[in-house]
Enzyme design. Structure first.
Site, mmCIF file in Angstrom:
data_model
loop_
_atom_site.group_PDB
_atom_site.id
_atom_site.type_symbol
_atom_site.label_atom_id
_atom_site.label_comp_id
_atom_site.label_asym_id
_atom_site.label_seq_id
_atom_site.Cartn_x
_atom_site.Cartn_y
_atom_site.Cartn_z
ATOM 1 N N GLY A 1 0.852 -1.031 -0.016
ATOM 2 C CA GLY A 1 0.114 0.182 0.116
ATOM 3 C C GLY A 1 0.727 1.278 -0.070
ATOM 4 N N CYS A 2 -0.003 2.570 -0.249
ATOM 5 C CA CYS A 2 0.894 3.662 -0.173
ATOM 6 C C CYS A 2 1.440 4.090 1.097
ATOM 7 C CB CYS A 2 0.048 4.823 -0.817
ATOM 8 S SG CYS A 2 -1.564 4.713 -0.034
ATOM 9 N N TYR A 3 0.966 3.980 2.263
ATOM 10 C CA TYR A 3 1.532 4.209 3.378
ATOM 11 C C TYR A 3 2.365 3.480 3.742
ATOM 12 C CZ TYR A 3 -2.539 7.151 5.119
ATOM 13 O OH TYR A 3 -3.217 8.342 5.419
ATOM 14 N N THR B 1 5.863 4.159 1.469
ATOM 15 C CA THR B 1 6.565 5.375 1.806
ATOM 16 C C THR B 1 7.244 5.539 3.225
ATOM 17 O OG1 THR B 1 4.774 6.364 0.453
ATOM 18 C CG2 THR B 1 6.132 7.869 1.648
#
Lengths: 348, 348, 348, 348
Positions: free
Chosen positions: C151-153, C156
């Site tokens: 996922g994006c969280y 990153t």
């Protein structure tokens, strides 16, 4: 003294216009909120629906059928159009009403049916209704028990045009109104095209050539123009929350100068607390009125001789909805017209 | 009666905190604005600088040296830090002052010099200054003539932490404050990195590890914590105009439960008009306080045992600046603390 | 030559990650889109769902059951979690799959059940799945037929931490990840709290203390840290469309300097096309990567000795979703890893 | 093969149009960037000015006088108007130029002087210049060495009008163009009225009745209309970064139907890669073209018989500036017109 305050009910308090009305009523010394309705939300505290209202002491939301209208002096109706007619038709006669929907704005039931696609269900009540563009219908507002509060597009479009048409300074055709609205004008409707992701950093038109408020503008302008008016009207959606901006292109009558338009408007609104005519060629921004009941107007010469451009701005939820509703109610019940409406714009 | 109103001067009225103060003063019955200064703008009407203030009747902007301070009861100082010291040093003693700059917040001139890079120029006056986090320094505010009004980051960060540190419910280290601010916190400075094009649809941190307000937070928390405090503090810029949001990570003392934090905070602020502790696990948003003097606080358990997360929000220009300044002034001159500050949040 | 291009299917093409994938595939020379599914939208042209894709020639949306998977080489699955398991379980073995949902990210079915509240329905397939944080699992990605795209969280957050934990430069506890996301991270879900009016000019946290992606971060960091990791993780919603920003607070091991973190990260990513370590104390903004597959990382000393702050940014729909999915697929099928991903960020 | 790529210089690379051009050139196989100028920024890496360009390998910024023009095949000039004339006048004749400023757009030096307030300083060069609205001046663009690239307002306004005027389907007067622009249209100018705090959640007009691009529109339309044209034109600033939206009100010639306008436009643009005529009554949004070189056009009947409303959208920095510049250059040097311009719109 609380005892002398008038008792207020707000029908449909769970939408944005309802919430804005409650914020304004929180600053009003002469009214007290007694009943709030919100059908799907009945039973909830208003703070569950609008956390920002938590610090105000307000009654719980109930269903309309659970409101004891006999205890109310005043009702603001923020229900969807259609529903509104049926609800207001049955209200007791002692209650003064400001209706924020479109239901009672068109005088002619046939026009209503044409625009909204079904027969009007409260034709008798419609006859009593007064169109509530306060600055121009104030005397009628004083003596009615039902005000049809104008919409945001219409208020902002009509205010600069009425004095010019009434004095026959401009032609009745063509009038091109290119209008731009903040997204709160669509209410709290949960629709894909109103998502942040869809709206942000984008701009679009909608309802081109057939927006429902155009006939309302025609009707109102016709009241003053000495003849029928039919405007070109295009609404657009701006990636901002609040604000209405109208850019209106008009043709002046033979021999009329732009300066004449300016003077006529200044004179017309010089004593008005909420409508302000700026110096010629001013550039109002919606943020200069955001959060207030003000409408600003500016006159510009077009680059084509004989034509002029009118700019007008207001906050769609205040002068374009709840603020003007409160202004009308103040007039109806004989309170100072500015009561509850002295809050200045929130800038930046 | 106008005659009994206290006379107010606003120094540095051409910035955002000045403008916001004038908006709030427009709702205040006990104060009247007598003097406005704006050095580069001297001679202008305030409406030329802030068109949204045009409807308020306000004096013309003048230079500070042209103000007759003998006629003023009260001064709000919205000047940049550094300049502030020199101006306030020379004001007559009868004038009560709320200073919105950082100049008088740090008790220790050495600390000031270290943070701001030059010696303090009004050390005697600094000794008189009272730190104006109203809820926790109210008694001192009542009897001083100079309040150093806290900044927006610090107000929002300190309010949830003070009661917990004072009761020794949480450790003094580590305290991680991850703070997010609307762009108006930077004032009306004309800088490339504050352009709409640069800020919109973007998010960034700044002043990481060395923001000037961190020592102010340490000092204030140390006043209550029974020992020195040094916080991790990271400010971020959010693509919004107003609002401060602080996410604070704390470690509870042995045996303390998250529920204990909740109860302590509820008790501490139960009688406060502007600080509201929400039910456990609430999710406040900055827009729920935008335009108001409120601060909302919520307590959450961390997913790691023994730790908790505190959320707090306020409007950086109001509780974080001009609103708290007015709140302090109300306390200083004995007016109701909420005078001029009852406007509800503007939502949506 | 078109004949040699691999045939691609996109399941769930009517959401934002599907649309973004199609945009990227439009720039890819080695793949051709053969099938698009969108259950509620089946039968529609993609241009009806996403007008911006009209200029690309793309097949009509169909139902999943109408896809002939035998003709496909590659499938990108953008379906909601839960549904995904059931669909992918039954796909023919020749098809290589990158799954953008959370369904196959957690190795342990018990962990899955705990987080998602129901038993995993494709446990055998889950055993084959490789976690697709490309830079750190590249070798495994090369040889699997199913990649669970992070996922994006998590992407990153993990990129700056993995090299530091792997070399034991920082403690495994505490690690505080304060993360901020653009609104597109919530997909095209039509929900009141995602309306423009609710999000604009506001900031809030959500999922505090219990966000579903935290266990994924723990698991991934644990793969490298030489011991279990449990992070504090708080997601926030930023009034912007795209972008993820993580501010991560870490404690260095005894004797480690901030400069050591910087050097380790520079070394780890020096040959990576998409992960860039900026000079110490840099201030990356999400807009610097918007529209691209880049992730930027910056290291800062905390104001408290022995601690450091890591900043990392990416585009949640690209490196945090569709871009990394394409990057993984390139690796799986042996195409250049950057194919289709060379578009630079859209700024401003 | 790199050796066969044409050598490109970008003058004024430190502004937004320069940056956007560099992004597009990063996708172009036939051109290589050899020289970048930025007077105040000379000596800096482009990444210091535009961090998002760091991943591209680009030369350092230099002063114009330090460019060796003999080594360049192509120059894009993104300098401010006025300066541009003096710089381009002295360039060697072998270099092909696309100028993005307004300097060479008006054919008549007297018209230039009237609009810009000073005599033109490169009158001879102006005679060579070809107006670069590619779709309508393509043959001339092929054979010139200097293209005057149209502005964003003008491109977006002219594309829907030219085919209708050329076929005499609409009257030459009145034509009302109500145009709305994203803020990047103002460039990276550091001005108070372009601050995020001033622009966000606000909408305003500017240059009403006297915007400098109106004469350019008149001239271009006159090239096709068989007579002089003078349009009403009002630009507005939208709180978004990119995008131009034009709402154009026209009067049809006697006997012409809205359907005729639709058909004429479809026919005119059927083979164009970047101009797309949508089905009648479509509602294009600027975000549907953001980041791409596309222009979308939609035709609507007005509610007043005999009149029509044209909607057109483009990205002001691409089809309205750098994209069209590259499109023109492709035509000038004989490369495929779409080279470097195939990137799809960034949505959401």
């Amino acid at each position: 003294m609380a005892a002398s305050k008038l008792a207020v009910g707000v029908l449909g308090a769970s939408g944005y216009t309802g919430a804005e009305l409650l914020r304004l009523l929180g600053q009003h010394d002469g009214l007290r909120v007694e009943a709030l309705t919100g059908d799907r939300m009945a039973g909830k505290e208003i703070a569950e629906v609008f956390p920002h209202l938590a610090p105000q002491k307000l009654p719980r939301l109930v269903k309309i059928e659970d409101v004891d209208f006999a205890t109310l002096d005043i009702v603001f109706c923020c229900l969807p159009h259609g529903t509104t007619q049926e609800v207001l038709r049955d209200l007791p006669h002692n209650v003064k009403i400001v209706d924020l929907s479109a239901d009672f704005r068109l005088y002619d039931p046939k026009a209503y049916q044409q625009v909204y696609g079904h027969p009007h269900k409260a034709i008798e009540l419609q006859r009593e209704a007064v169109y509530g563009l306060t600055e121009h219908y104030r005397e009628k507002v004083k003596s009615t028990r039902l005000v049809a509060n104008p919409g945001c597009y219409t208020t902002t479009s009509e205010l600069p045009l009425i004095p010019l048409l009434a004095e026959e300074l401009i032609e009745r055709d063509p009038i091109v109104i290119d209008a731009k609205s903040g997204v709160s004008g669509a209410g709290r409707s949960v629709r894909e095209n109103l998502l942040f992701t869809e709206i942000a950093d984008s701009f679009a038109a909608y309802g081109v050539g057939n927006h429902r408020h155009a006939p309302e503008i025609d009707q109102c302008l016709g009241d003053f123009a000495g003849g029928t008016v039919k405007v070109s009207f295009t609404p657009h959606l701006v990636p901002m929350v609040r604000g209405i901006f109208a850019t209106t292109y008009v043709r002046m009558k033979q021999g009329v100068l732009v300066q004449d338009l300016q003077e006529r408007l200044e004179e017309a609104y010089q004593d008005e607390p909420f409508v302000h005519v700026l110096p010629m060629r001013s550039l109002p921004a919606t943020k200069q009125v955001r959060g207030s009941n003000h409408c600003l107007i500016a006159v510009h010469p077009d680059r084509i001789e004989g034509r002029a451009i009118l700019l007008s701005v207001s906050d769609n939820l205040i002068k374009g909805a709840s603020g003007q509703a409160l202004q009308n109610m103040n007039v109806m019940v004989g309170l100072p017209e500015t009561a509850g409406l002295t809050i200045g714009p929130l800038f930046p």
